[in-house]
Design a protein around this motif. Sequence first.
Motif, PDB file in Angstrom:
ATOM      1  N   PHE A 373      32.376   3.407  77.124  1.00  8.62           N
ATOM      2  CA  PHE A 373      31.068   2.807  76.838  1.00  8.62           C
ATOM      3  C   PHE A 373      31.223   1.304  76.624  1.00  8.62           C
ATOM      4  O   PHE A 373      32.222   0.835  76.062  1.00  8.62           O
ATOM      5  N   ILE A 374      30.214   0.570  77.088  1.00 10.22           N
ATOM      6  CA  ILE A 374      30.179  -0.881  76.897  1.00 10.22           C
ATOM      7  C   ILE A 374      28.827  -1.239  76.284  1.00 10.22           C
ATOM      8  O   ILE A 374      27.805  -1.225  76.975  1.00 10.22           O
ATOM      9  N   PRO A 375      28.770  -1.536  74.989  1.00 11.07           N
ATOM     10  CA  PRO A 375      27.494  -1.943  74.395  1.00 11.07           C
ATOM     11  C   PRO A 375      27.207  -3.407  74.664  1.00 11.07           C
ATOM     12  O   PRO A 375      28.131  -4.198  74.937  1.00 11.07           O
ATOM     13  N   ALA A 376      25.943  -3.789  74.610  1.00 11.94           N
ATOM     14  CA  ALA A 376      25.610  -5.210  74.620  1.00 11.94           C
ATOM     15  C   ALA A 376      26.314  -5.860  73.438  1.00 11.94           C
ATOM     16  O   ALA A 376      26.441  -5.267  72.360  1.00 11.94           O
ATOM     17  N   THR A 377      26.794  -7.080  73.633  1.00 15.01           N
ATOM     18  CA  THR A 377      27.637  -7.707  72.617  1.00 15.01           C
ATOM     19  C   THR A 377      27.248  -9.153  72.413  1.00 15.01           C
ATOM     20  O   THR A 377      26.547  -9.759  73.233  1.00 15.01           O
ATOM     21  N   ALA A 378      27.723  -9.726  71.306  1.00 17.32           N
ATOM     22  CA  ALA A 378      27.513 -11.146  71.025  1.00 17.32           C
ATOM     23  C   ALA A 378      28.532 -11.969  71.793  1.00 17.32           C
ATOM     24  O   ALA A 378      29.556 -11.465  72.262  1.00 17.32           O
ATOM     25  N   ALA A 379      28.257 -13.253  71.932  1.00 16.00           N
ATOM     26  CA  ALA A 379      29.155 -14.152  72.641  1.00 16.00           C
ATOM     27  C   ALA A 379      30.443 -14.367  71.848  1.00 16.00           C
ATOM     28  O   ALA A 379      30.497 -14.163  70.631  1.00 16.00           O
ATOM     29  N   VAL A 380      31.482 -14.823  72.558  1.00 15.44           N
ATOM     30  CA  VAL A 380      32.763 -15.133  71.925  1.00 15.44           C
ATOM     31  C   VAL A 380      32.589 -16.216  70.868  1.00 15.44           C
ATOM     32  O   VAL A 380      33.198 -16.153  69.789  1.00 15.44           O
ATOM     33  N   GLY A 381      31.762 -17.211  71.169  1.00 15.84           N
ATOM     34  CA  GLY A 381      31.575 -18.294  70.220  1.00 15.84           C
ATOM     35  C   GLY A 381      32.861 -19.087  70.045  1.00 15.84           C
ATOM     36  O   GLY A 381      33.586 -19.366  71.009  1.00 15.84           O
ATOM     37  N   ARG A 383      35.681 -18.155  68.534  1.00 13.72           N
ATOM     38  CA  ARG A 383      36.913 -17.401  68.746  1.00 13.72           C
ATOM     39  C   ARG A 383      36.645 -15.910  68.635  1.00 13.72           C
ATOM     40  O   ARG A 383      35.809 -15.464  67.849  1.00 13.72           O
ATOM     41  N   ALA A 384      37.380 -15.130  69.433  1.00 15.13           N
ATOM     42  CA  ALA A 384      37.330 -13.672  69.341  1.00 15.13           C
ATOM     43  C   ALA A 384      38.719 -13.141  69.660  1.00 15.13           C
ATOM     44  O   ALA A 384      39.475 -13.751  70.416  1.00 15.13           O
ATOM     45  N   TYR A 460      31.087 -14.443  77.303  1.00 17.21           N
ATOM     46  CA  TYR A 460      31.188 -13.066  76.816  1.00 17.21           C
ATOM     47  C   TYR A 460      32.471 -12.462  77.382  1.00 17.21           C
ATOM     48  O   TYR A 460      32.893 -12.804  78.491  1.00 17.21           O
ATOM     49  N   ALA A 461      33.083 -11.563  76.624  1.00 17.88           N
ATOM     50  CA  ALA A 461      34.382 -11.045  77.047  1.00 17.88           C
ATOM     51  C   ALA A 461      34.521  -9.570  76.718  1.00 17.88           C
ATOM     52  O   ALA A 461      33.882  -9.052  75.784  1.00 17.88           O
ATOM     53  N   GLN A 478      36.787  -2.471  75.123  1.00 12.30           N
ATOM     54  CA  GLN A 478      36.300  -3.091  73.891  1.00 12.30           C
ATOM     55  C   GLN A 478      35.751  -4.485  74.194  1.00 12.30           C
ATOM     56  O   GLN A 478      36.388  -5.260  74.926  1.00 12.30           O
ATOM     57  N   THR A 479      34.582  -4.792  73.661  1.00 10.36           N
ATOM     58  CA  THR A 479      34.005  -6.127  73.800  1.00 10.36           C
ATOM     59  C   THR A 479      34.617  -7.054  72.746  1.00 10.36           C
ATOM     60  O   THR A 479      35.204  -6.600  71.759  1.00 10.36           O
ATOM     61  N   LEU A 480      34.469  -8.373  72.979  1.00 10.11           N
ATOM     62  CA  LEU A 480      35.061  -9.370  72.080  1.00 10.11           C
ATOM     63  C   LEU A 480      33.973 -10.297  71.525  1.00 10.11           C
ATOM     64  O   LEU A 480      33.820 -11.440  71.972  1.00 10.11           O
ATOM     65  N   PRO A 481      33.200  -9.849  70.544  1.00 12.16           N
ATOM     66  CA  PRO A 481      32.258 -10.760  69.895  1.00 12.16           C
ATOM     67  C   PRO A 481      32.996 -11.710  68.957  1.00 12.16           C
ATOM     68  O   PRO A 481      34.174 -11.501  68.639  1.00 12.16           O
TER      69      PRO A 481
END
Length: 501
Positions: A373-381, A383-384, A460-461, A478-481
């Motif tokens: 699964f890939i949820p919508a995520t926040a940006a790296v900003g 650092r992530a 986004y990553a 895994q997403t990287l917020p």
Amino acid sequence: MNRTTLSLIAGVTALAAVTGFAALSSPDASGADTAEAAALRPVERTTLLCPAPSLSDLADTAYTSFTPVTQGAAGGGSAQLRAAAVQSADGKGKADGKKAPAKGDKPVLTSKQPGTPATGEAAGADAPALIGTADGGFAPGWTVQQTTEVAAGNGRGLQGVNCSAPDTEFWFPGASTAADRTDYVHLTNPDDSAAVADIELYGKDGAVKSTVGEGITVPPHSSEPILLSTLTDDKQDDVTVHVTVRSGRVGAAVQALDEKLGGDWLPAAADPAASLVLPGIPKDAASVRLVAFTPGGSDADLKVRLASPSGLITPAGNETLHVKSGMTTVLDLGDVTRGEAGSLVLTATDRAVPVVAALRVVRGKGDKQETAFIPATAAVGTRATVADNSAKGTTLSLTAPTATAQVKVTASAGSEGGAAATRTYTVKAGTTQDVQIPVPSGLKGTYALTVEQVSGGPVYAARMLAAAEDGVPAFTVQTLPNDRGTVAVPRAVEDLAVLQK
């Protein structure tokens, strides 16, 4: 209260404790905004919660803890994971109130130093949920990855999740109460007092009737798995789960297990927003299903686009998606990536209506398929970070949906040896790149990846781990917020006059 607010309160409290009596400075005569005087300071304490990894006796779980080196971070400190008390199940997937015996105060995992991963492991169905605390120099950007291999049976394959911070509200589009799915909501309470939570389900026709999900008590320092199908008799392939906390705070994650398609963890989606990015769809995805939900009182109309290596493209026949208010909406995109890296970008067509969304991705063919699964995520900003990477089977995807960006990626030293390596990439506007990762020289063990935005638009990553198991393309994403390793603290000056008031 959202995560940012909690982090701000924690940061101000921690800094006040260190500084002593202080008074916040007021704007100067020039009218400068107080926010301009705020400084970014490393956080001094972080809490992470890892759900119980599996109900299978054939499960092997690896934990990896990592803190990136942060300039200005406090010295000393520690980062440890300890077992939570697990509420035993009544056979229907809901806790019966009988607490499993504690396994002692010995930490399951202790980090040695920032910049180097620490690892631990567990086996079988008795591995408990974990409550982690990091302070001092180990707190800023602390991340823990939980990766489980299940050899056979329901949910077989690779299941991975980033242990998450406690909060008071969570959205999980993409869960299911169908007969061939076994989905659990894991609630973990890190605090000294009980937490009380409600679980609401929304299907294709709106709210799913259930009273069982109201007023669920999670005792202090414990975790409860709750089987979704016990909350309702309504069997639906796709539902949106909404967890709200009446008192206290919890960590929450959904474990989605399928009899034929393997399984994985479904992390909480990013907060409702009118524009969303779902990064890191595998090149060889056999099918991609988008699940969306709008919690407001208005319908949402979304433009659906794929950020490919060459730019933004519109999937043929799936240009837009209409999401009815309060109803879970599904869009089957098939093999939308067609052998190339891709990320889904959702934007409002006209009115900005907040939406939550997630993707269910399937790889493989026939009876050799696996799900993630890939949820919508926040940006790296700023650092992530993501941990538990290996020399083979790791893919890092970077997406710049609106403007070209420059990104620095650092591969840490290995958990058992090796030297860190760094590389900088340019990601063009509207594209997704599966980048060549700078593997640490002399690598032994696993390593962490830290992504930092250098310049340009938001990035986004996502990271994919893949392993072939008896012909099944096992994988997890895994997403990287943003790691929330720093907090904005208003400028303070010493004011001893407060002692006389």
